[in-house]
Design a protein around this motif. Structure first.
Motif, PDB file in Angstrom:
ATOM      1  N   THR A  94     -29.353 -10.867   7.032  1.00  0.00           N
ATOM      2  CA  THR A  94     -28.267 -10.976   8.001  1.00  0.00           C
ATOM      3  C   THR A  94     -28.652 -11.931   9.119  1.00  0.00           C
ATOM      4  O   THR A  94     -27.817 -12.696   9.620  1.00  0.00           O
ATOM      5  CB  THR A  94     -27.932  -9.592   8.590  1.00  0.00           C
ATOM      6  N   GLY A  95     -29.923 -11.900   9.504  1.00  0.00           N
ATOM      7  CA  GLY A  95     -30.402 -12.815  10.536  1.00  0.00           C
ATOM      8  C   GLY A  95     -30.274 -14.264  10.118  1.00  0.00           C
ATOM      9  O   GLY A  95     -30.007 -15.140  10.952  1.00  0.00           O
ATOM     10  N   LYS A  96     -30.445 -14.546   8.828  1.00  0.00           N
ATOM     11  CA  LYS A  96     -30.322 -15.924   8.350  1.00  0.00           C
ATOM     12  C   LYS A  96     -28.891 -16.425   8.482  1.00  0.00           C
ATOM     13  O   LYS A  96     -28.662 -17.590   8.813  1.00  0.00           O
ATOM     14  CB  LYS A  96     -30.777 -16.024   6.889  1.00  0.00           C
ATOM     15  N   LEU A  97     -27.927 -15.550   8.215  1.00  0.00           N
ATOM     16  CA  LEU A  97     -26.531 -15.952   8.355  1.00  0.00           C
ATOM     17  C   LEU A  97     -26.227 -16.271   9.811  1.00  0.00           C
ATOM     18  O   LEU A  97     -25.590 -17.292  10.123  1.00  0.00           O
ATOM     19  CB  LEU A  97     -25.608 -14.842   7.851  1.00  0.00           C
ATOM     20  N   ALA A  98     -26.675 -15.395  10.712  1.00  0.00           N
ATOM     21  CA  ALA A  98     -26.445 -15.629  12.143  1.00  0.00           C
ATOM     22  C   ALA A  98     -27.166 -16.883  12.610  1.00  0.00           C
ATOM     23  O   ALA A  98     -26.618 -17.689  13.385  1.00  0.00           O
ATOM     24  CB  ALA A  98     -26.915 -14.415  12.943  1.00  0.00           C
ATOM     25  N   ASN A  99     -28.399 -17.063  12.139  1.00  0.00           N
ATOM     26  CA  ASN A  99     -29.175 -18.230  12.542  1.00  0.00           C
ATOM     27  C   ASN A  99     -28.580 -19.517  11.997  1.00  0.00           C
ATOM     28  O   ASN A  99     -28.674 -20.577  12.614  1.00  0.00           O
ATOM     29  CB  ASN A  99     -30.620 -18.072  12.055  1.00  0.00           C
ATOM     30  N   LEU A 100     -27.958 -19.425  10.831  1.00  0.00           N
ATOM     31  CA  LEU A 100     -27.277 -20.592  10.271  1.00  0.00           C
ATOM     32  C   LEU A 100     -26.130 -21.015  11.171  1.00  0.00           C
ATOM     33  O   LEU A 100     -25.927 -22.211  11.425  1.00  0.00           O
ATOM     34  CB  LEU A 100     -26.756 -20.263   8.869  1.00  0.00           C
ATOM     35  N   GLY A 101     -25.384 -20.027  11.683  1.00  0.00           N
ATOM     36  CA  GLY A 101     -24.286 -20.335  12.589  1.00  0.00           C
ATOM     37  C   GLY A 101     -24.775 -20.963  13.875  1.00  0.00           C
ATOM     38  O   GLY A 101     -24.225 -21.977  14.346  1.00  0.00           O
ATOM     39  N   SER A 102     -25.843 -20.407  14.463  1.00  0.00           N
ATOM     40  CA  SER A 102     -26.351 -20.933  15.726  1.00  0.00           C
ATOM     41  C   SER A 102     -26.952 -22.318  15.538  1.00  0.00           C
ATOM     42  O   SER A 102     -26.753 -23.215  16.366  1.00  0.00           O
ATOM     43  CB  SER A 102     -27.392 -19.980  16.317  1.00  0.00           C
ATOM     44  N   ALA A 103     -27.682 -22.523  14.437  1.00  0.00           N
ATOM     45  CA  ALA A 103     -28.304 -23.827  14.191  1.00  0.00           C
ATOM     46  C   ALA A 103     -27.249 -24.906  13.960  1.00  0.00           C
ATOM     47  O   ALA A 103     -27.380 -26.040  14.444  1.00  0.00           O
ATOM     48  CB  ALA A 103     -29.241 -23.740  12.990  1.00  0.00           C
ATOM     49  N   SER A 104     -26.176 -24.553  13.224  1.00  0.00           N
ATOM     50  CA  SER A 104     -25.116 -25.523  12.934  1.00  0.00           C
ATOM     51  C   SER A 104     -24.391 -25.951  14.205  1.00  0.00           C
ATOM     52  O   SER A 104     -24.148 -27.150  14.433  1.00  0.00           O
ATOM     53  CB  SER A 104     -24.113 -24.920  11.941  1.00  0.00           C
ATOM     54  N   LEU A 105     -24.042 -24.975  15.043  1.00  0.00           N
ATOM     55  CA  LEU A 105     -23.346 -25.305  16.288  1.00  0.00           C
ATOM     56  C   LEU A 105     -24.264 -26.033  17.263  1.00  0.00           C
ATOM     57  O   LEU A 105     -23.823 -26.937  17.991  1.00  0.00           O
ATOM     58  CB  LEU A 105     -22.795 -24.032  16.929  1.00  0.00           C
ATOM     59  N   SER A 106     -25.534 -25.660  17.288  1.00  0.00           N
ATOM     60  CA  SER A 106     -26.491 -26.368  18.141  1.00  0.00           C
ATOM     61  C   SER A 106     -26.625 -27.816  17.695  1.00  0.00           C
ATOM     62  O   SER A 106     -26.676 -28.736  18.517  1.00  0.00           O
ATOM     63  CB  SER A 106     -27.867 -25.692  18.092  1.00  0.00           C
ATOM     64  N   LEU A 107     -26.694 -28.027  16.378  1.00  0.00           N
ATOM     65  CA  LEU A 107     -26.784 -29.380  15.834  1.00  0.00           C
ATOM     66  C   LEU A 107     -25.577 -30.212  16.248  1.00  0.00           C
ATOM     67  O   LEU A 107     -25.729 -31.365  16.683  1.00  0.00           O
ATOM     68  CB  LEU A 107     -26.890 -29.318  14.309  1.00  0.00           C
ATOM     69  N   ALA A 108     -24.393 -29.621  16.132  1.00  0.00           N
ATOM     70  CA  ALA A 108     -23.178 -30.343  16.517  1.00  0.00           C
ATOM     71  C   ALA A 108     -23.193 -30.686  18.007  1.00  0.00           C
ATOM     72  O   ALA A 108     -22.824 -31.800  18.402  1.00  0.00           O
ATOM     73  CB  ALA A 108     -21.948 -29.498  16.179  1.00  0.00           C
ATOM     74  N   THR A 109     -23.642 -29.740  18.831  1.00  0.00           N
ATOM     75  CA  THR A 109     -23.666 -29.963  20.278  1.00  0.00           C
ATOM     76  C   THR A 109     -24.685 -31.039  20.658  1.00  0.00           C
ATOM     77  O   THR A 109     -24.401 -31.928  21.471  1.00  0.00           O
ATOM     78  CB  THR A 109     -23.998 -28.657  21.019  1.00  0.00           C
ATOM     79  N   PHE A 110     -25.871 -30.974  20.068  1.00  0.00           N
ATOM     80  CA  PHE A 110     -26.886 -32.000  20.330  1.00  0.00           C
ATOM     81  C   PHE A 110     -26.419 -33.365  19.829  1.00  0.00           C
ATOM     82  O   PHE A 110     -26.683 -34.400  20.451  1.00  0.00           O
ATOM     83  CB  PHE A 110     -28.213 -31.627  19.654  1.00  0.00           C
ATOM     84  N   SER A 111     -25.725 -33.369  18.687  1.00  0.00           N
ATOM     85  CA  SER A 111     -25.236 -34.625  18.114  1.00  0.00           C
ATOM     86  C   SER A 111     -24.217 -35.295  19.031  1.00  0.00           C
ATOM     87  O   SER A 111     -24.263 -36.514  19.251  1.00  0.00           O
ATOM     88  CB  SER A 111     -24.621 -34.361  16.743  1.00  0.00           C
ATOM     89  N   VAL A 112     -23.301 -34.509  19.565  1.00  0.00           N
ATOM     90  CA  VAL A 112     -22.295 -35.047  20.485  1.00  0.00           C
ATOM     91  C   VAL A 112     -22.950 -35.670  21.715  1.00  0.00           C
ATOM     92  O   VAL A 112     -22.485 -36.677  22.255  1.00  0.00           O
ATOM     93  CB  VAL A 112     -21.313 -33.923  20.908  1.00  0.00           C
ATOM     94  N   GLN A 113     -24.072 -35.080  22.129  1.00  0.00           N
ATOM     95  CA  GLN A 113     -24.794 -35.592  23.293  1.00  0.00           C
ATOM     96  C   GLN A 113     -25.733 -36.753  22.941  1.00  0.00           C
ATOM     97  O   GLN A 113     -26.410 -37.296  23.814  1.00  0.00           O
ATOM     98  CB  GLN A 113     -25.611 -34.465  23.939  1.00  0.00           C
ATOM     99  N   GLY A 114     -25.780 -37.117  21.652  1.00  0.00           N
ATOM    100  CA  GLY A 114     -26.611 -38.241  21.225  1.00  0.00           C
ATOM    101  C   GLY A 114     -28.086 -37.926  21.106  1.00  0.00           C
ATOM    102  O   GLY A 114     -28.932 -38.821  21.237  1.00  0.00           O
ATOM    103  N   HIS A 115     -28.423 -36.648  20.819  1.00  0.00           N
ATOM    104  CA  HIS A 115     -29.824 -36.239  20.762  1.00  0.00           C
ATOM    105  C   HIS A 115     -30.266 -35.845  19.352  1.00  0.00           C
ATOM    106  O   HIS A 115     -31.063 -34.922  19.182  1.00  0.00           O
ATOM    107  CB  HIS A 115     -30.061 -35.053  21.710  1.00  0.00           C
ATOM    108  N   VAL A 116     -29.767 -36.551  18.328  1.00  0.00           N
ATOM    109  CA  VAL A 116     -30.149 -36.236  16.948  1.00  0.00           C
ATOM    110  C   VAL A 116     -30.553 -37.519  16.228  1.00  0.00           C
ATOM    111  O   VAL A 116     -29.796 -38.502  16.223  1.00  0.00           O
ATOM    112  CB  VAL A 116     -28.995 -35.560  16.180  1.00  0.00           C
ATOM    113  N   HIS A 117     -31.744 -37.521  15.619  1.00  0.00           N
ATOM    114  CA  HIS A 117     -32.195 -38.632  14.775  1.00  0.00           C
ATOM    115  C   HIS A 117     -31.955 -38.194  13.328  1.00  0.00           C
ATOM    116  O   HIS A 117     -32.758 -37.476  12.741  1.00  0.00           O
ATOM    117  CB  HIS A 117     -33.676 -38.923  15.016  1.00  0.00           C
ATOM    118  N   TRP A 118     -30.849 -38.648  12.750  1.00  0.00           N
ATOM    119  CA  TRP A 118     -30.385 -38.123  11.478  1.00  0.00           C
ATOM    120  C   TRP A 118     -31.319 -38.446  10.315  1.00  0.00           C
ATOM    121  O   TRP A 118     -31.536 -37.605   9.433  1.00  0.00           O
ATOM    122  CB  TRP A 118     -28.978 -38.638  11.177  1.00  0.00           C
ATOM    123  N   PHE A 119     -31.867 -39.640  10.283  1.00  0.00           N
ATOM    124  CA  PHE A 119     -32.757 -39.995   9.174  1.00  0.00           C
ATOM    125  C   PHE A 119     -33.998 -39.103   9.160  1.00  0.00           C
ATOM    126  O   PHE A 119     -34.384 -38.559   8.120  1.00  0.00           O
ATOM    127  CB  PHE A 119     -33.175 -41.465   9.273  1.00  0.00           C
TER     128      PHE A 119
END
Length: 259
Positions: free
Chosen positions: A182-207
């Motif tokens: 169950t923790g993995k499902l919750a962590n998947l949600g938090s990691a995905s939204l965090s990734l989107a938020t960091f990406s919008v702010q230009g803080h993700v090196h995709w490669f």
């Protein structure tokens, strides 16, 4: 950002990602291995945390698929948990770039002893204490715990999955095997939204993040399969305690390296 990766960098990314995936699939803590690698390559900036979210999503998704197949996910509680964790993660990702570098160091100094204390408190690991809940769910304490786990996961990441597991197992009273899945499902949600938020702010090196996502997903697949096998044999708690000792050691080492 252009990066010139040398063989040592590639070895760290691939080898570290694989080991992180194995550990992360059990009780979290994979970021304690991958984030320092990203910091080494990208430097002390928010991009290291943001890029790590790609690897985190890959690890959580892979591990969740295994736990789902093994029926180690409590979907009745998952909706509330995913909601509170994701809310915390978005808030954490928004404030992460504004926090002083000393925050993470002192936070680790507080968290590591707490985790070790929980590991060696035998009554918390009494099998009779952790029975599947019916109508009461994980309760207020567990819900608050998952929110702060998500908040920290958005701010920094390393150890966020461990806090999620402990929130569900210690505060929420879930069986260890169910808390893992169950923790993995919750962590998947938090990691995905965090990734989107960091990406919008230009803080993700995709490669770079995608490069690590492959070995970390493979490691998570192996770790989750082994964990599921242990759960079927009734040894999930023993495995969780062992993994938490390793995470605690990594927390202490991470703190020591930031002094």
């Amino acid at each position: 950002m252009h990066l010139d990766l040398v063989p040592m960098d590639l070895a760290l990314l691939i080898g570290g990602g694989f080991i992180a995936g194995v550990l992360d699939a059990i009780v979290g803590g994979g970021g304690l291995i991958t984030v320092p690698i990203f910091l080494f390559i990208l430097g002390p900036q928010a991009s290291a945390i943001g890029t790590n979210k790609i690897a985190a999503v890959a690890a959580q998704l892979t591990a969740f698929a295994i736990y789902f197949k093994n029926r180690q996910v409590d979907f009745k509680q998952a909706y509330r948990i995913v909601g509170t964790t994701s809310l915390g993660a978005v808030l954490g990702a928004l404030i992460a770039p504004t926090l002083p570098s000393a925050f993470f160091k002192w936070f680790l100094l507080i968290v590591a002893p707490i985790v070790l204390t929980l590991v060696f408190t035998k009554r918390l690991w009494n099998k009779e204490r952790h029975r599947p809940r019916t109508t009461t769910g994980i309760g207020i304490a567990g819900t608050i715990g998952t929110f702060f786990a998500g908040l920290y996961d958005g701010v920094a990441g390393p150890g966020g999955g461990t806090m999620m597991f402990l929130s569900l197992f210690v505060l929420g009273g879930m069986p260890a095997a169910i808390a893992m899945g169950t923790g993995k499902l919750a962590n998947l949600g938090s990691a995905s939204l965090s990734l989107a938020t960091f990406s919008v702010q230009g803080h993700v090196h995709w490669f770079l993040g995608t490069l690590v996502a492959i070995p970390i997903a493979f490691g998570a697949w192996i770790g989750a399969r082994y964990s599921a096998r242990m759960a079927n044999d009734g040894k999930a708690q023993a495995l969780a305690r062992t993994a938490l000792v390793i995470v605690s050691a990594l927390l202490i080492a991470r703190w020591y390296l930031t002094i």
